[in-house]
Design an enzyme around this catalytic site. Structure first.
Site, PDB file in Angstrom:
ATOM      1  N   CYS A   1       0.759  -1.253   0.002  1.00 27.54           N
ATOM      2  CA  CYS A   1       0.032  -0.165   0.029  1.00 27.54           C
ATOM      3  C   CYS A   1       0.828   1.234  -0.259  1.00 27.54           C
ATOM      4  O   CYS A   1       0.525   2.196  -0.651  1.00 27.54           O
ATOM      5  CB  CYS A   1      -1.077  -0.010   1.083  1.00 27.54           C
ATOM      6  SG  CYS A   1      -0.261  -0.415   2.751  1.00 27.54           S
TER       7      CYS A   1
ATOM      8  N   HIS B   1      -2.247   6.677   4.544  1.00 26.22           N
ATOM      9  CA  HIS B   1      -0.849   6.527   4.655  1.00 26.22           C
ATOM     10  C   HIS B   1      -0.330   7.887   4.229  1.00 26.22           C
ATOM     11  O   HIS B   1      -0.593   8.466   2.960  1.00 26.22           O
ATOM     12  CB  HIS B   1      -0.167   5.523   3.848  1.00 26.22           C
ATOM     13  CG  HIS B   1      -0.362   4.126   4.748  1.00 26.22           C
ATOM     14  ND1 HIS B   1      -1.206   4.149   5.663  1.00 26.22           N
ATOM     15  CD2 HIS B   1      -0.059   2.913   3.921  1.00 26.22           C
ATOM     16  CE1 HIS B   1      -1.297   2.611   6.043  1.00 26.22           C
ATOM     17  NE2 HIS B   1      -0.455   2.094   4.873  1.00 26.22           N
TER      18      HIS B   1
END
Lengths: 348, 348, 348, 348
Positions: C150, C242
């Site tokens: 990711c 993130h």
């Protein structure tokens, strides 16, 4: 005074760590042995523990070697304290007691056993007398003493001085901290920014265990108080501190100011004997309209005091908001205080 | 169908932003004017707003110029929606209504005025008929319609279909989200990892406003339902979603399964007329023992449905845990749905 | 157009749920099979899943029966999508591919395999051509396509349009969301009110996988870009999103304004072909000095856009703060977008 | 030893409360006066303060009457400590100093004044000698000593023992706690479940103030160290504890193991003289790969130690993760430690 030597089972868990911390500065209880899961046996405590209590691992515990939970590993201590997980406790504790060891335990098995005292020291220290019955009837060579579920430990406290009014029924909604489920009990994703309005088993335990603790020792058994209570337990994203919004209905009306005096003046044997772990004021009555709050009040008297606020009489119901430290007042602290009472009364 | 043109007062606040979002895809309500605090007048909406709704500012609103709250700035709209702060609303809204403008408002002033309908659409859309009395008695050229406090909007909903049983009294503990206090209402330091067991004014508003909404229009006035309710309101560290643990006591026992059917089958005019903002199922009854939860349930039906779980009959009391989106069901959404009903019934 | 029928492995996990949601409104990909852990086989999806995506389980998935991960259970679909846990993926996916099934997978095994394309669609859709080599050299009857970690998916995106300047080295500090560790990956007690400055394996994966994705297909293999990167990965108490604070050092100085234009004007095949899951603007450049923020920016373009802010040139280094949705852009979304590209180019 | 009598300005703020707590058990500094905003003058401290430090207001402070910040209210103390807000400090502190009062202050004005020592005790206690220059050049009757910005206080500490290697430049990303912005500095809605990658003014202060503290007193002025630093400051949802991910580039390579020894063995005057508030080990070097963490490490040595972890040498850069208590090490604690040093050296 000679120091009392104790072992601690479940020493690497969250409640175990809290006990290690509390014992590290204890005037006469000395932690001499620690046990943990089999894979850790033989390691030093500092290597075996994932310390989450904050600060450093206390000096006294750092180099203790992890031992097993078997009786032979606990022969040379005066008492074994247990912070074992509920599902492991029954067999281990029973084996120790049968072999002549005295166990004071936080774990749930045996709490409702009629011959096992369930002690919240200020509430029912006198139930320790049940140990005599236990000795006679059970044929155990040691003694077994239990501490209650954390919420019951907290909620039963302010009920105790109000029992003199005739309590008819209660409606309680709890807002409980995540640590009550253990360090890994709830994931961040599941409870952050959330409320979970259910905690397995909790809604039954509170009235059941409180009914036993608030009961009376008659001859050689506990006559429970019948507490009619409707309880809804919720989990809130708070680390430490169980709160209860309590509505108490009495047979005849009570006076809120009088109730506050009853609560704030409540003292019991631990205060009278000035025991080291006893809070000076077991029940703090707060006048601020927005109190108690976990972040402000939970650490009062090193976590051993209960805080009560928003006391109000309304339409025949007494409302109060009750808060306590579920890890100290609800677990590690009362185990140690129980042992202090036992020593004071000559049981150890 | 011709579009309904609306102004929005308080358009840059959190509830205002929610309305901007909801209106951006509305089939027939068109946002054509926005107002905000005086310092922002003349700016484009996108420059004036600190957008916190997530994603982008909707295309339709980006370039709207901020106007004042004065009547002359709202002459050419059909309706003014108000998400003004309570302390500013009274004077501003009254001035608009006197000048002939129809105002549908979330702000608290006038909510308990006997000639102002307080509308939670599924619960009491028929109270809009009070506008005829309002017109006659008040001499205002425009109309004033109010929406309730967010908690009252949520808690009154599941009571509505249970009024047929004779409700005697209620005990409610709420766990309310921080957004209910506004975007800057509570600091991170004060509420994170904490519970504050008090919300100013809230414990009185819930029964008072619910009593009006659940009341009946008799001749030209609202006969309130007298709701005996003991309420404790707490603030929990959750962004969106007000929860209530409700205990309802009825004159004669009710059946929990029947209650669940009453709740889940509840429909009202917004459903019958298939209004664009109406939830298909206004009350979702959940069977999961750990539901409803804000993180899972609050967005059901785009925030317009109420979720009810843990329905249980115990010792003569019906317990249920109720959850709703305080910003949508409790504020922005019902304002828009109220306007849809008003259009449906010919008031605008 | 005929619908593309797909199976989904790991359908009850957090990324799996996200895919179920995304597919529920897909114009031509139809979810027809779901698999989960062996104990759930035979159950309906709605019974097998602990749905945490918010709102309701999509209609299309509710009644699908859970099947095994064995090839015979996936014979009649066009493609298998995999959201399997890393530790289970290798064997299961290989077996499917050998039996002639095309698998597009999020799981880590095979990502660095020289004959398996590692696809972040806007960055390196053209690496799909490697499938021809794969077919020749591996003797698999099906095809295997991987999506990156990711963080690598998010961080590689803004590097792509800057490769034309000669990148010398990078220093990256990430602030990663808890969902990246899975729904039960981190306990509330461990990460709330905390930062954990370490994520196992992450600091190596980012440059390694990015180096492959940013590389060039030369003849029948990928020539990796050598990315000299110092990376420190931290976990912060955020659910989704993130963030990376990136310092890029180029061989010769770059101009920040030009860089912003390079980023915001970046388009690739998914945009040119207007694929359903493609973000219109893959890289949003934000001018607000306090952006990007997870709570405001992560959901832009339904989670498929990367947000970049604080772009600045200082002492020869280009600083930018990069944010992306780790569950959508970093997982579920790019898997689906990869499949859309594969269909567009005739691989399925 | 005679006690040192001190006043505290800004006594009801968060840093002020922390000082009240720290002074309550101090061996020789006695808090005798407290001042707060004008509206509180005349009230007892316990009435004037909204106590958020946890536990009870210390006995010594409870009944102190709030006084003004005017010099006549501080004539009979030895030193005035200031925890005033930055925007009020300049005028108030200057007036006191001109009237002959010695002020040790946390507030930002005058920090970069060439004749005002900016003290982080372990780093540059010897800069107090600048007070002689101050006395000569400024004509103030009292003395003015400043403490640095909280982040600079924390980050400058581990740089100090590494200055012997020739530091070329640094790249720092900070993850700072919300308390750094004050108790009401950030709303719950704005920062919960979020990261804000910007803190006004912070990125400049860190190298500037550190450069002064790490400088050398040459003749009668401070020769600053020129710190080339690229800094990105972010705010994370943590209550207490500023973290910095630091990359240090030296002119010639350093050895990570040697660096760790330099850090952990670092001692300075406060340790040598065994001052009451001094940490025994100012810099704790942690070996755990996931440390330091605010929840575990911030309270080490009552908040006075800095924790350093993840020390690693990579491609010519030294990486370390640094953590300190922004309220104690970064504010209240160093003010008190500064005063202890001043007493030790005869300045008061």
């Amino acid at each position: 005074m000679d120091k009392l030597k104790v072992s601690l089972l479940g020493a690497t868990g969250m409640v175990g760590q809290k006990m290690v911390r509390l014992l590290s500065s204890h005037p006469y209880i000395e932690l001499t042995k620690v046990s943990a899961s089999p894979g850790k046996i033989g390691k030093r405590y500092i290597e075996a523990v994932k310390w989450v209590e904050g600060g450093e691992v206390p000096e006294q515990a750092r180099d203790l070697k992890i031992v097993s939970t078997e009786p032979e590993d606990h022969k040379d201590v005066d008492v074994v304290l247990s912070a074992l997980p509920n599902e492991l406790a029954e067999g281990i504790e029973l084996k120790l007691v049968r072999e002549g060891i005295t166990v004071v335990s936080n774990a749930s098995p045996f709490r409702m056993d009629p011959e096992v005292p369930l002690i919240n020291p200020e509430v029912n220290w006198d139930h320790l007398k049940l140990l005599e019955t236990q000795r006679q009837k059970r044929g155990w060579k040691g003694l077994l003493v239990k501490n209650p579920n954390c919420t019951a430990a907290i909620m039963s406290m302010p009920i105790k001085p109000l029992l003199k009014y005739r309590l008819n029924h209660m409606i309680i909604t709890t807002l409980q901290a995540v640590s009550g489920a253990g360090y890994n009990g709830l994931s961040f994703m599941s409870i952050t920014n959330n409320v979970i309005p259910f905690i397995k088993g909790e809604e039954e335990k509170i009235p059941k265990e409180s009914g036993k603790m608030l009961g009376t020792l008659v001859n050689d058994s506990i006559r429970h108080v019948e507490l009619k209570a409707l309880v809804t337990s919720t989990r809130v994203p708070v680390k430490v501190g169980h709160m209860g919004v309590m509505y108490l209905f009495f047979d005849s009306p009570v006076n809120a100011e009088e109730v506050k005096r009853d609560l704030s003046s409540f003292k019991s044997l631990p205060q009278e004997r000035n025991l080291p772990t006893a809070p000076k004021t077991p029940i703090r009555v707060l006048e601020g309209e927005d109190r108690p709050q976990p972040e402000i009040d939970v650490s009062a008297e090193r976590g051993m005091a209960i805080s009560v606020g928003r006391v109000k009489n309304e339409n025949g119901a007494l409302r109060m908001v009750v808060l306590g430290d579920n890890l100290v007042r609800g677990a590690a602290g009362i185990t140690i205080l129980t042992l202090e009472v036992m020593k004071e009364l000559g049981y150890v």
